[in-house]
Motif scaffolding. Structure first.
Motif, mmCIF file in Angstrom:
data_model
loop_
_atom_site.group_PDB
_atom_site.id
_atom_site.type_symbol
_atom_site.label_atom_id
_atom_site.label_comp_id
_atom_site.label_asym_id
_atom_site.label_seq_id
_atom_site.Cartn_x
_atom_site.Cartn_y
_atom_site.Cartn_z
ATOM 1 N N ALA A 16 -47.518 24.956 -34.720
ATOM 2 C CA ALA A 16 -47.730 24.325 -33.420
ATOM 3 C C ALA A 16 -46.454 24.384 -32.594
ATOM 4 O O ALA A 16 -46.467 24.768 -31.414
ATOM 5 N N ALA A 17 -45.337 24.034 -33.226
ATOM 6 C CA ALA A 17 -44.057 24.096 -32.507
ATOM 7 C C ALA A 17 -43.743 25.541 -32.134
ATOM 8 O O ALA A 17 -43.274 25.824 -31.024
ATOM 9 N N GLY A 18 -44.046 26.463 -33.082
ATOM 10 C CA GLY A 18 -43.803 27.883 -32.816
ATOM 11 C C GLY A 18 -44.611 28.366 -31.622
ATOM 12 O O GLY A 18 -44.130 29.166 -30.812
ATOM 13 N N GLY A 44 -54.154 29.790 -34.711
ATOM 14 C CA GLY A 44 -53.358 29.867 -35.933
ATOM 15 C C GLY A 44 -53.119 28.491 -36.542
ATOM 16 O O GLY A 44 -53.210 28.309 -37.764
ATOM 17 N N VAL A 45 -52.843 27.507 -35.695
ATOM 18 C CA VAL A 45 -52.607 26.153 -36.196
ATOM 19 C C VAL A 45 -53.844 25.649 -36.928
ATOM 20 O O VAL A 45 -53.766 25.118 -38.052
ATOM 21 N N GLY A 46 -55.009 25.832 -36.294
ATOM 22 C CA GLY A 46 -56.248 25.376 -36.914
ATOM 23 C C GLY A 46 -56.487 26.080 -38.238
ATOM 24 O O GLY A 46 -56.825 25.442 -39.252
ATOM 25 N N ALA A 47 -56.283 27.422 -38.246
ATOM 26 C CA ALA A 47 -56.515 28.192 -39.472
ATOM 27 C C ALA A 47 -55.569 27.726 -40.572
ATOM 28 O O ALA A 47 -55.978 27.538 -41.734
ATOM 29 N N ALA A 48 -54.291 27.509 -40.196
ATOM 30 C CA ALA A 48 -53.317 27.068 -41.195
ATOM 31 C C ALA A 48 -53.709 25.705 -41.747
ATOM 32 O O ALA A 48 -53.605 25.455 -42.961
ATOM 33 N N SER A 115 -47.703 19.100 -27.051
ATOM 34 C CA SER A 115 -48.568 17.962 -27.303
ATOM 35 C C SER A 115 -49.391 18.201 -28.565
ATOM 36 O O SER A 115 -49.585 17.293 -29.383
ATOM 37 N N LEU A 116 -49.844 19.443 -28.732
ATOM 38 C CA LEU A 116 -50.604 19.794 -29.936
ATOM 39 C C LEU A 116 -49.769 19.516 -31.186
ATOM 40 O O LEU A 116 -50.278 18.974 -32.183
ATOM 41 N N ALA A 117 -48.472 19.877 -31.124
ATOM 42 C CA ALA A 117 -47.611 19.653 -32.290
ATOM 43 C C ALA A 117 -47.604 18.176 -32.664
ATOM 44 O O ALA A 117 -47.697 17.810 -33.844
ATOM 45 N N GLY A 118 -47.523 17.310 -31.639
ATOM 46 C CA GLY A 118 -47.563 15.875 -31.908
ATOM 47 C C GLY A 118 -48.856 15.474 -32.593
ATOM 48 O O GLY A 118 -48.860 14.732 -33.580
#
Lengths: 493, 492
Positions: A16-18, A44-48, A115-118
């Motif tokens: 997410a940060a990436g 990618g975040v969701g898949a991870a 915001s997603l990272a949070g």
């Protein structure tokens, strides 16, 4: 002291940060790929998160007290929900970003990814400090996003409103967390729960005398601060102005992702850390706040003439329904664990159903208005003649928010809440929910009637494909959740 | 038989989909006719449900849907539900056919909505799971709202909103009541809860559940003093809307009272029965008096519905096999007769462009066919022996007397006086509409004769009222058998 860090568990957060960094770089070097970078990163975040979820429970940042970061099934689900919502909002942002005085694309998408990272970290966080930091990371970029409409005073005002309220609420939560730390010597939720269970009997940590007024004060401060984020009464006043001033896709994000964040934090703190002191008093507090929130939201929504303000009050009312199951602690006796599980399932299920319907409603607004603001409700007259499909989806989602078929997802949301309330014998709260749903129907029906009234079958403006895609996906998801609510209940249970 | 049960609910729903899709493709005539064809198929399938009527229930199909909420997809048919299922199918078909032939704005949409209402009503009558019952109960609300708001008279928006709010309040109280039962009994299976006499709920919980369920359902029925949405809705609704509303929709309330409220909370029912009986008799008397003073045709018929449903509720309140049988007979009779009355009132209003009794009069001179049919139906409605309306009301009074308690006897006497009031106001209506000097509105009628499609819509209902009046045993026998099953726990 060195800590072993489980980088696999942290992968969704890293990604997410990436994504945020990637979006900034892409906007600088390959501007055409900015959207692609944001979208792919979010996927990618969701898949991870799903992949990490399949590995079983992993924890990291552990002290003797417990772990701050636990990657379990619930965390994975929350991360997936956040990335899906962010992806949806990215799609819905296309018209706003194309508008001549719209927000700058790179910065906008960067902030959304931050915001997603949070949100992702919030799902995995297991101590008060991490929760507050994650919640702030989720909210902080929104101050800027809300104020992104250039040359719009309302937008700037909304941003300042939101900033002030949000900062105050975070400070209140932190104050409460500090008091809890002073009392118990821990910020970890599991340890907090042990300490609040009263004097230790098995040689465990020193217990706290929960009859101390300070315990209640601390607990209330933490919860009140979080209640701001959900826009629960009496901390709801910021929401209508902020929603109205923000660009439409940001309002969509505020009423979905941001609200999910508040709910997650509330559940984690209340049911995770403070569970032992959830007695009658806490129950009464939750019940009163929930009933007041739904009533105030619904009554105020009755008078609204602008679409987004109406939806803002409607989302306040929905927050009331969402909090209602917590009121069963009024009557909680004996094994609080079962009650807590029922409440958790009901609140999370309601959140999922609500978010699906809300994102659909905003999807239709954006499809109709393009990059413009929500505008007065009267401007939606004749939508059914211009674009019957959009109008159909809109009516479906509004019916869902009212809790009626064909919006079966909303019907089952209400049923879940009533079921949880009656499992806890809280008949009067269930009746309050029922009466409020009737008030709610008045304005949902009013909006729906405007949409089908009048109009000429002129050609409607073309809907950009990302908006259409998001809208289709949200509609299908809402329909599936309505036909197969057991999947939602199983996922959150 | 299992596939048949599902098909009975699915066919109208598919018909609605077909009509909507064809309408979207701008083939509006084809959409309307396709919808009507689906309605006809639905009626045939519904009638076929009686082929196998040996078990109790006759047939049943169930699969798990949402186990966490005790929601099963559980449909079944027996003597209590079968007549209502056929009635819904019949009235929907007549309304669809009427809409195809009568000049209507956007007929395909109206037909699609009628079919969704039909699917919802059939689901309500066939549900053997409490939560499923609630889901189908809710399905009906918005389409019916749209029918009133989209095709109604001048004041339709207000009437439609009032209808929606009252109904939603009723159904949400129903939801709370249902979950009081479901969380206590830990199942949603109506048959199982009825068989166990309330699913092991304590006396007080049963009373709470019954009150919530009964108030929720009484709004739909409607029971005085919760009836005030009905006259507005009927006055403003289009003809087919009024027919469906009076003919079947109100029956969801009374059917629910028998199957759900009495069925799952028998002890609560027996403790609250007297209150229900008193309210029912008040409804009969109040409706009778209000009707005597009514000046508008559709409003008069709407209030007369409140009175007739009062008899049905009185029958239910007695909690005896005779009373419940009377209630269900009264349900069917009222569906046929009041459905027809609303068709005829619509025909009068279409021709004379008013329903004001003062401006009508002398209809038998101008339109003898319409006038004769109206006279026949009014006689059926006032409970003339030999026509359908008689049996339900007579047996409700009889059942109240059979309780052999002073208070119930008083109620029976008052109800009988109410029946006399019904005769008075219906004869007054006939005097004002069909007899007397020719009213200005009647004199201005351009085409007094009944069109062929009108005859086609009215005749089955008139025939039904006659057949049911001469041979009530056709439906009485299966009803009586099923009713004893429901009342077992009350008797215990």
């Amino acid at each position: 002291m060195t800590q072993a860090i489980d980088n696999v568990a942290l992968l969704p957060a890293y990604l997410a940060a990436g994504t945020a960094v990637l979006v900034l770089l892409a906007d600088l070097l390959l501007p055409r790929l900015t959207y692609a970078a944001a979208a792919l990163g979010t996927i990618g975040v969701g898949a991870a998160a799903i992949w990490v979820g399949t590995l079983g429970t992993r924890q990291t940042f552990c002290l003797a007290d417990g772990c701050s970061f636990v990657a379990d099934d619930t965390g994975a689900l929350i991360a997936v929900v956040f990335s899906a919502l962010t992806l949806g909002v990215i799609g819905l942002s296309v018209p706003a970003l194309r508008a001549p005085d719209g927000p700058p694309r790179g910065e906008y998408l960067f902030l959304l990814a931050c915001s997603l990272a949070g949100g992702v970290v919030l799902g995995y966080a297991r101590d008060l400090i991490t929760i507050v930091v994650a919640l702030e990371t989720l909210t902080l970029p929104l101050y800027a996003l809300v104020g992104f409409r250039r040359r719009a005073v309302a937008s700037a005002e909304a941003s300042v409103d939101f900033l002030v309220v949000s900062v105050v609420s975070s400070a209140v939560t932190l104050m409460g967390a500090a008091l809890l730390y002073a009392l118990t010597g821990t910020v970890h939720l599991t340890k907090l729960r042990e300490a609040l269970s009263g004097p230790a009997t098995d040689g465990g940590p020193q217990g706290v005398d929960t009859s101390l007024p300070l315990v209640s004060v601390a607990a209330v401060l933490v919860l009140v601060g979080i209640a701001f984020k959900i826009a629960a009464v009496p901390f709801h006043a910021w929401a209508p102005a902020t929603y109205e001033g923000a660009p439409l896709p940001v309002a969509a994000y505020l009423s979905t992702a941001s609200k999910v964040g508040g709910v997650i934090a509330l559940l984690a703190v209340a049911l995770g850390g403070l569970r032992p002191i959830l007695d009658g008093t806490a129950g009464v507090l939750f019940a009163v706040v929930a009933v007041a929130t739904m009533t105030v939201g619904n009554l105020a929504a009755l008078r609204q003439t602008r679409m987004v303000r109406l939806l803002a009050f409607s989302s306040i009312a929905q927050a009331g329904y969402l909090l209602a199951p917590l009121g069963v602690f009024v009557y909680a006796t004996g094994n609080i664990g079962d009650t807590a599980n029922t409440v958790m399932t009901a609140v999370l299920a309601y959140t999922v159903f609500y978010v699906l319907l809300e994102i659909t409603v905003f999807g239709v607004l954006i499809a109709v208005r393009g990059g413009a603001q929500g505008g007065p409700i009267s401007e939606y007259a004749g939508l059914a003649r211009r674009s019957p499909i959009l109008a159909g989806v809109f009516v479906l989602a509004l019916a869902g928010l009212a809790g009626l078929p064909p919006g079966l997802a909303g019907l089952f949301a209400k049923v879940t809440v009533v079921d949880a309330l009656l499992k806890g014998n809280a008949v009067w709260i269930a009746v309050a929910v029922a009466v409020n749903a009737v008030i709610g129907l008045v304005y949902y029906v009013r909006v729906a009637s405007v949409v089908v009234r009048g109009g000429t079958p002129e050609q409607a403006a073309r809907v950009p494909w990302p908006v259409g895609l998001v809208l289709a996906a949200a509609t299908i998801a809402a329909l599936v959740a309505g036909v197969a609510p057991q999947w939602v209940l199983a996922a959150v249970g | 038989m299992n596939a048949l049960l599902i098909a009975v609910v699915a066919v109208p729903a598919l018909g609605a989909g077909a009509a909507a899709v064809l309408g979207y493709l701008k083939k509006e005539r084809a959409a309307a006719i396709a919808g009507t064809a689906f309605a006809a198929l639905g009626l045939v399938l519904a009638a076929l449900l009686a082929l196998d009527h040996s078990g109790a229930p006759w047939s049943r199909v169930r699969t798990e849907w949402v186990p966490l909420l005790h929601l099963d997809f559980d449909l079944g048919v027996d003597g209590v539900s079968y007549p209502l299922v056929v009635l819904s199918g019949l009235l929907t078909l007549l309304c669809c056919a009427f809409t195809v032939w009568k000049k209507t704005d956007r007929p395909h949409l109206l037909i699609a909505l009628l079919l969704i209402v039909d699917a919802g009503m059939l689901g309500v009558f066939l549900s053997l799971n409490l939560v499923l019952f609630f889901v189908f109960f809710e399905v009906v609300l918005l389409p019916m709202f749209a029918i009133i708001a989209g095709w109604g008279g001048a004041n339709r928006r207000h009437a439609a909103v009032k209808f929606a709010l009252y109904t939603l309040l009723g159904s949400l109280l129903l939801l709370v009541g249902i979950f009081v039962v479901v969380t206590g009994a830990e199942t949603g299976d109506i048959i199982a809860i009825t068989a166990s006499g309330g699913g092991g709920l304590s006396r007080n919980t049963q009373l709470l559940a019954f009150v919530l369920l009964a108030v929720g359902l009484a709004i739909k029925a409607p029971l005085w003093p919760l009836h005030s949405w009905l006259p507005d809705a009927h006055t403003e609704a289009p003809t087919v809307g009024s027919v469906i509303l009076a003919g079947v929709l109100l029956k969801m309330g009374t059917y629910g009272l028998i199957r759900v409220a009495v069925g799952v909370a028998p002890e609560g029912a027996s403790r609250a029965a007297l209150v229900l009986g008193v309210l029912a008799v008040v409804a009969i008397l109040v409706a009778g008096l209000v009707c005597l003073a009514q000046t508008e045709l559709k409003r008069l018929i709407a209030y007369s519905s409140v009175g007739h449903m009062g008899f049905v509720l009185l029958g239910i309140a007695t909690l005896t096999p005779a009373g419940l049988t009377a209630a269900l007979l009264g349900n069917i009779a009222h569906g046929l007769i009041t459905g027809l009355l609303f068709f005829l009132a619509g025909a009068v209003k279409d021709r004379a462009h008013t329903g004001e009794l003062a401006r009508l009069g002398g209809l038998r001179e101008v339109a003898p066919g319409l006038s004769g049919l109206l006279g026949f139906t009014a006689l059926a409605s006032l409970g003339l022996p030999g026509l359908a309306g008689f049996w339900g009301e007579a047996f409700a009074v009889y059942a109240a007397i059979q309780r052999h308690q002073a208070l119930w006897t008083v109620l029976a006497v008052l109800a009988a006086i109410g029946a006399a009031l019904a005769a008075a106001y219906l004869l007054r209506m006939l005097r004002l509409v069909t007899h007397g000097g020719t009213g200005e509105a009647v004199a201005a009628i351009a085409r007094p004769g009944l069109a062929r499609y009108e005859w086609a819509s009215y005749t089955p209902l008139a025939a039904g009222a006659l057949v049911l009046g001469l041979a009530p045993f056709l439906v009485q026998a299966p009803i009586a058998e099923a009713v004893t099953g429901i009342l077992q726990a009350v008797a215990r």
